[in-house]
Scaffold this motif. Structure first.
Motif, PDB file in Angstrom:
ATOM      1  N   CYS A  71       0.819  -1.210   0.000  1.00  0.00           N
ATOM      2  CA  CYS A  71       0.000   0.000   0.000  1.00  0.00           C
ATOM      3  C   CYS A  71       0.853   1.260   0.000  1.00  0.00           C
ATOM      4  O   CYS A  71       0.337   2.359  -0.142  1.00  0.00           O
ATOM      5  CB  CYS A  71      -0.972   0.003   1.170  1.00  0.00           C
ATOM      6  SG  CYS A  71      -0.179   0.300   2.751  1.00  0.00           S
TER       7      CYS A  71
ATOM      8  N   TYR B 228      -4.084   3.107   2.674  1.00  0.00           N
ATOM      9  CA  TYR B 228      -4.693   2.127   1.780  1.00  0.00           C
ATOM     10  C   TYR B 228      -4.496   2.616   0.353  1.00  0.00           C
ATOM     11  O   TYR B 228      -4.894   3.736   0.020  1.00  0.00           O
ATOM     12  CB  TYR B 228      -6.189   1.973   2.114  1.00  0.00           C
ATOM     13  CG  TYR B 228      -6.861   0.873   1.335  1.00  0.00           C
ATOM     14  CD1 TYR B 228      -6.654  -0.455   1.674  1.00  0.00           C
ATOM     15  CD2 TYR B 228      -7.676   1.166   0.246  1.00  0.00           C
ATOM     16  CE1 TYR B 228      -7.246  -1.472   0.956  1.00  0.00           C
ATOM     17  CE2 TYR B 228      -8.277   0.150  -0.482  1.00  0.00           C
ATOM     18  CZ  TYR B 228      -8.055  -1.162  -0.118  1.00  0.00           C
ATOM     19  OH  TYR B 228      -8.637  -2.163  -0.842  1.00  0.00           O
TER      20      TYR B 228
ATOM     21  N   TYR C 211     -12.071   0.345   5.867  1.00  0.00           N
ATOM     22  CA  TYR C 211     -10.864  -0.473   5.779  1.00  0.00           C
ATOM     23  C   TYR C 211     -10.244  -0.683   7.160  1.00  0.00           C
ATOM     24  O   TYR C 211      -9.810  -1.790   7.489  1.00  0.00           O
ATOM     25  CB  TYR C 211      -9.839   0.160   4.827  1.00  0.00           C
ATOM     26  CG  TYR C 211      -8.553  -0.610   4.853  1.00  0.00           C
ATOM     27  CD1 TYR C 211      -8.492  -1.904   4.335  1.00  0.00           C
ATOM     28  CD2 TYR C 211      -7.416  -0.095   5.473  1.00  0.00           C
ATOM     29  CE1 TYR C 211      -7.340  -2.649   4.417  1.00  0.00           C
ATOM     30  CE2 TYR C 211      -6.256  -0.837   5.554  1.00  0.00           C
ATOM     31  CZ  TYR C 211      -6.226  -2.104   5.025  1.00  0.00           C
ATOM     32  OH  TYR C 211      -5.087  -2.848   5.118  1.00  0.00           O
TER      33      TYR C 211
END
Ligand SMILES: Nc1ncnc2c1ncn2[C@@H]1O[C@H](COP(=O)(O)OP(=O)(O)OP(=O)(O)O)[C@@H](O)[C@H]1O
Ligand SMILES: Nc1ncnc2c1ncn2[C@@H]1O[C@H](COP(=O)(O)OP(=O)(O)O)[C@@H](O)[C@H]1O
Ligand code: SF4
Ligand SMILES: [Mg+2]
Ligand SMILES: [Mg+2]
Lengths: 324, 269, 283
Positions: free
Chosen positions: B53, B231, B252
């Motif tokens: 990420c 993310y 998330y």
């Protein structure tokens, strides 16, 4: 009789003309559709035990020095490698920690799965291709028809581990040995992979041996647990019995090493020191140099296994937990 | 509120991947794509998120191991991203990095003494060997290592010990900001606990600021004051550690927290 | 500066490599002790014993000038060592520097590696031939030319290895400590190249012998009067039917020596960083 029954397994490593014991007197059993967890730090003999069950120690420096391994009633150590492959080939499978190194980078994943299928079954290549697609679907790889032509490097870590599982399942094994299958993955992917294994187990009734160093993973997935330290099982119980009454100082140390998620702790109860190397001899209890509960006896006498409750064994002179 | 030690605004680091050339197009990978955060003196900020990420890339960009595509990073009131290598070099003493893999991050051909003396001589913190040696012994003691490890080579140490040496190499410069990129994830659980305790203690005692990069949420909860959740190259949520763990807002973050194995919870079946 | 390289494990359980190493030791002793060991003067003509067959006192026979073949062969060992070490030195220093700098400084690398690629497009022998025709025959020129030929392959190999090392985390760590280019290159990268370069050296040593022999044979290498195994082959080739031993002995010596060097190289190769094994193969 249990599906897998290991009795007093001893393994040694040949080094410089002498045999150094690495696994000593390990006894384990796994019933049909059961999940056994093996937990411990690296170097404690978890992977070697798994390789011994799989018969993958041929050509290594590791020797089976004693004990027996029975699988579906067959005495595996008495079989020749050839017989073993013929009889056991479809019955046991193993997945390894490193999904990157266990796949061959130059072949498409579909071809690798197909080869795994054709090794154990006689069917046409076309049928094998269909079966490979089914397997990719089973392990929930999105868009399997396209993904079957991918090379390993084009997939993420989690996807590669799923491909490994698909290959392991190619022959419908009765026993799946998973050696740290999620250690290289992050938590969200780890959860997916563990759920996948549990789901497949529910569908096919296979048994699983799950090796991990994470007590959280073990507690979520296993029916019973064996804690290994320096080649020995130091505590063994059903998961619920173990987590309700942890007795061995090492097991408690592993638990204390894990940071809490729901409350704040100032300092972690780390186990001091490290696992002794193979050529370092420790007299008495192998854990005593690191043990918070060690007393004089521990330095001289090796504790035997004793029952804390009917199906809960501990190898310690001074077990902790509710009894003390 | 006082001025933060590090203030990162809209940081972007893009990589061009694939081979360029005739009739072939290079594609752009937006590893870090507009990230803003700040770290105050003595504060520990954790950066969490799944692999790939962009967490490491943030750390590597701040230490000039990668080149930023856009954005600013004010360190002590000065933008460090547009400094030339020569201008940035003296600042390296203040901004140090601990690496993930203790087996790869120590040069196998240097003894521990040579390894720890190098930064001292580069930054002029020691005039001769005996002065360097004094400081090395003190720092080794700080990280729980024996003075007689000095003459030994990395391969003679376990993973946990190597990571202590890596931490010593950073702390010997008394930096103001430490970027720790997954400093314990390559270690065994019990050793992780030892090293986490060490990092926490050193941070407390020296008051150094820290960017702690990790995907281990237990470690993050244990060590940090604030948490930033990343993310797909962007930050999706930032907050006080307690708030992130107890009342996560972004979907998330919630999924991340729900994925952690916990005792007494059963998967599947 | 570096972890001591240990020789013992290299030869353990490798009978052939050990024999090879012993043979090379014999060649080395012959080279050093040639004046003591050689029964005759290698340059002295003796018209009365031209092309005599092996026997007493000329164990390897004599050539068409009546020179003692054994003595020439013993002195030839000096050329083996001279050409081998000379070209290894040139190849490793020049090739090593070019490869390291090219991998480290990307722009410079584009330029230098293109030149290396062009040179490598020629087969090694052809390149050596072209260069030799530009120079006069001498021991020094032969060494220089062979050194240049293998500097190209060495540059390629070192380039690849340096690219890998450059990405190692310990290099990042050194940069973060504030290390400059020179320090990163010579203190952190170079010591890790030493053992693979030693392996590379043993292969260059071997191939340099073949190159030198081929150049001698084509009459472009060492001056004809210099006693070398290649010259012995070249000078006596027309007598192959009348005096085959004149070709068999030097031929066998060349093959045996090159083979030995390769065996030793293989043994060394199995003891280096596994990432570099594939790089080394490409001499
Ligand atoms: N070189 C590539 N060529 C084609 N597809 C790729 C390539 N690299 C990655 N992908 C695909 O891009 C997607 C994202 O990959 P990435 O490696 O970022 O996943 P990830 O989120 O990090 O997963 P994980 O956490 O499981 O590692 C995946 O579907 C992957 O298969
Ligand atoms: N030098 C590079 N060249 C190209 N892509 C890179 C480079 N370094 C990192 N990346 C990519 O950038 C993304 C973020 O990487 P990184 O920050 O290392 O992730 P993580 O969060 O796991 O630490 C990944 O997709 C990675 O593959
Ligand atoms: S036997 Fe003694 S040293 Fe060993 S675990 Fe028990 S208390 Fe600790
Ligand atoms: Mg293992
Ligand atoms: Mg990373």
């Amino acid at each position: 009789m249990a599906l897998l029954d290991i009795r007093k397994l001893d393994l040694s490593i040949a080094r410089g003309g002498e045999l150094l014991p690495v696994v000593q007197g390990v006894s384990l059993s796994v019933e049909e559709n059961e999940t056994l967890g093996i937990v411990g730090e690296s170097g404690c003999g978890k992977s070697l035990t798994a390789l011994a069950i799989m018969g993958l120690l041929e050509g290594t420096a590791v020797r089976i020095a004693g004990g027996s391994v029975h699988f579906q009633g067959w005495d595996l150590l008495a079989l020749s490698p050839e017989e073993r492959r013929r009889i056991m080939g479809r019955q046991m499978a193993m997945i390894f920690q490193e999904p990157m190194t266990s796949l061959n980078p130059v072949y498409r994943v579909g071809d690798q799965i197909r080869e795994a299928i054709l090794q154990h079954r006689s069917m046409s290549r076309r049928q094998a291709h269909e079966r490979a697609l089914d397997l990719l679907e089973l392990v929930r790889i999105p868009d399997p028809a396209r993904r079957i032509d991918s090379f390993p490097h084009q997939m993420s870590g989690g996807q590669r581990q799923r491909v490994m599982i698909a290959m392991a399942l190619a022959c419908d094994p009765r026993l799946l040995i998973a050696d740290e299958p999620t250690t290289a993955l992050d938590v969200t992917v780890q959860k997916d992979v563990l759920e996948l294994i549990r789901g497949l187990q529910a569908r096919t009734g296979m048994s699983v041996v799950l090796i991990s160093h994470d007590l959280g993973v073990i507690s979520e997935t296993c029916d019973k647990v064996a804690v290994m330290y320096r080649g020995r099982i130091v505590e063994q119980a059903s998961t619920s019995a173990l987590f309700s009454n942890m007795s061995h100082p090492y097991t408690l140390g592993l638990l204390g090493s894990m940071p809490a998620l729901d409350h704040d702790v100032e300092w972690l109860d780390a186990i001091p020191g490290r696992v002794p190397t193979l050529d370092e001899t420790v007299l008495g209890c192998a854990f005593h140099p690191r043990c918070f509960a060690a007393k004089a006896t521990c330095r001289t006498e090796d504790p035997g296994a004793a029952a804390v409750s009917p199906a809960h064994f501990v190898r310690c002179h001074f077990p902790q937990g509710s009894s003390s | 509120m006082t001025r933060p030690l590090l203030d990162v605004r809209e940081l972007k680091t893009h990589f061009s991947i694939g081979r360029g050339g005739f009739m072939r197009r290079k594609s752009l990978l937006r590893a870090v794509d507009g990230v803003s955060f700040s770290i105050h003196d003595g504060e520990v900020l954790s950066l969490v998120g799944e692999s790939g990420c962009g967490k490491s890339t943030v750390g590597r960009t701040l230490t000039h191991l990668e080149t930023a595509t856009a954005g600013t990073a004010m360190f002590d009131g000065r933008d460090i991203l547009n400094l030339s290598p020569a201008e940035f070099r003296p600042l390296r003493r203040d901004i140090q990095m601990v690496f993930q893999d203790p087996f790869a991050s120590l040069n196998p051909r240097l003894s521990i003494e040579q390894m720890l003396a190098e930064p001292l001589f580069i930054h002029g913190l020691a005039r001769d060997r005996s002065e360097a040696r004094e400081r090395i012994v003190a720092t080794l003691e700080l990280v729980g290592m024996d003075a007689n490890s000095m003459s030994r080579y990395p391969h003679e140490f376990s993973g946990g010990q190597r990571q202590r040496i890596g931490i010593a190499r950073v702390m010997i410069l008394t930096p103001r900001l430490v970027i720790a990129d997954e400093p314990v994830s390559a270690l065994d659980v019990s050793i992780q606990a030892q090293v986490l305790n060490l990092i926490k203690r050193l941070q407390r005692d020296s008051g150094v600021s820290m960017l702690f990069i990790s995907h281990d949420l237990g470690a993050v909860r244990h060590i940090s004051d604030r948490v930033a959740v990343m993310y797909g190259g962007k930050l999706v949520e930032t907050g006080k550690t307690r708030q992130i763990f107890e009342t996560p807002r972004h979907a998330y973050t919630q999924r991340l927290l729900a994925s952690i194995p916990r005792f007494g919870k059963r998967i599947g079946r | 500066m570096s972890v001591p390289l240990s020789i013992a494990p290299v030869f353990r359980g490798r009978a052939l490599a050990t024999i090879g190493a012993c043979w090379l030791l014999v060649v080395g002793i012959a080279a050093v002790g040639a004046p003591l060991l050689a029964p005759f003067d290698p340059l002295e003509f003796d018209p009365f014993v031209r092309l005599s067959s092996p026997g007493w006192p000329h164990l390897f026979g004599t050539d068409h000038f009546g020179r003692d073949s054994l003595s020439r062969a013993i002195y030839g060992a000096r050329m083996v060592i001279l050409i081998g070490s000379g070209s290894v030195l040139i190849a490793l220093v020049a090739g090593g520097l070019i490869g390291m700098l090219s991998a480290y400084f990307v722009r410079l690398g584009h330029l230098l590696m293109r030149i290396v690629d062009v040179l490598m497009a020629f087969p090694a022998l052809l390149l050596a031939l072209v260069l030799m025709t530009l120079l006069e025959r001498s021991v020094l020129n032969t060494v220089i030319v062979i050194g240049i030929v293998y500097a190209t392959t060495t540059a390629r190999i070192v380039f690849g290895m340096t690219l890998k090392l450059k990405r190692d985390v310990f290099v990042d760590a050194a940069i973060c400590s504030g290390a400059g280019h020179a320090s990163v290159l010579f203190r952190h990268i170079l010591p890790n190249l030493v053992s693979p370069m030693l392996v590379q050296a043993s292969f260059i040593f071997a191939f340099a012998q073949l190159q030198a022999a081929a150049l001698d044979f084509l009459g472009l290498g060492l001056p004809p009067e210099v006693p070398s195994w290649g010259n012995m082959l070249s000078e006596e080739r027309i007598y192959v039917t009348r005096a085959p031993w004149l070709l068999i002995f030097p031929g066998a010596l060349i093959i045996l020596s090159v083979f030995s060097m390769n065996l030793v190289g293989d043994a060394l190769r199995d003891n280096i960083d596994p990432r570099f094994k594939d790089d080394i193969a490409g001499v």
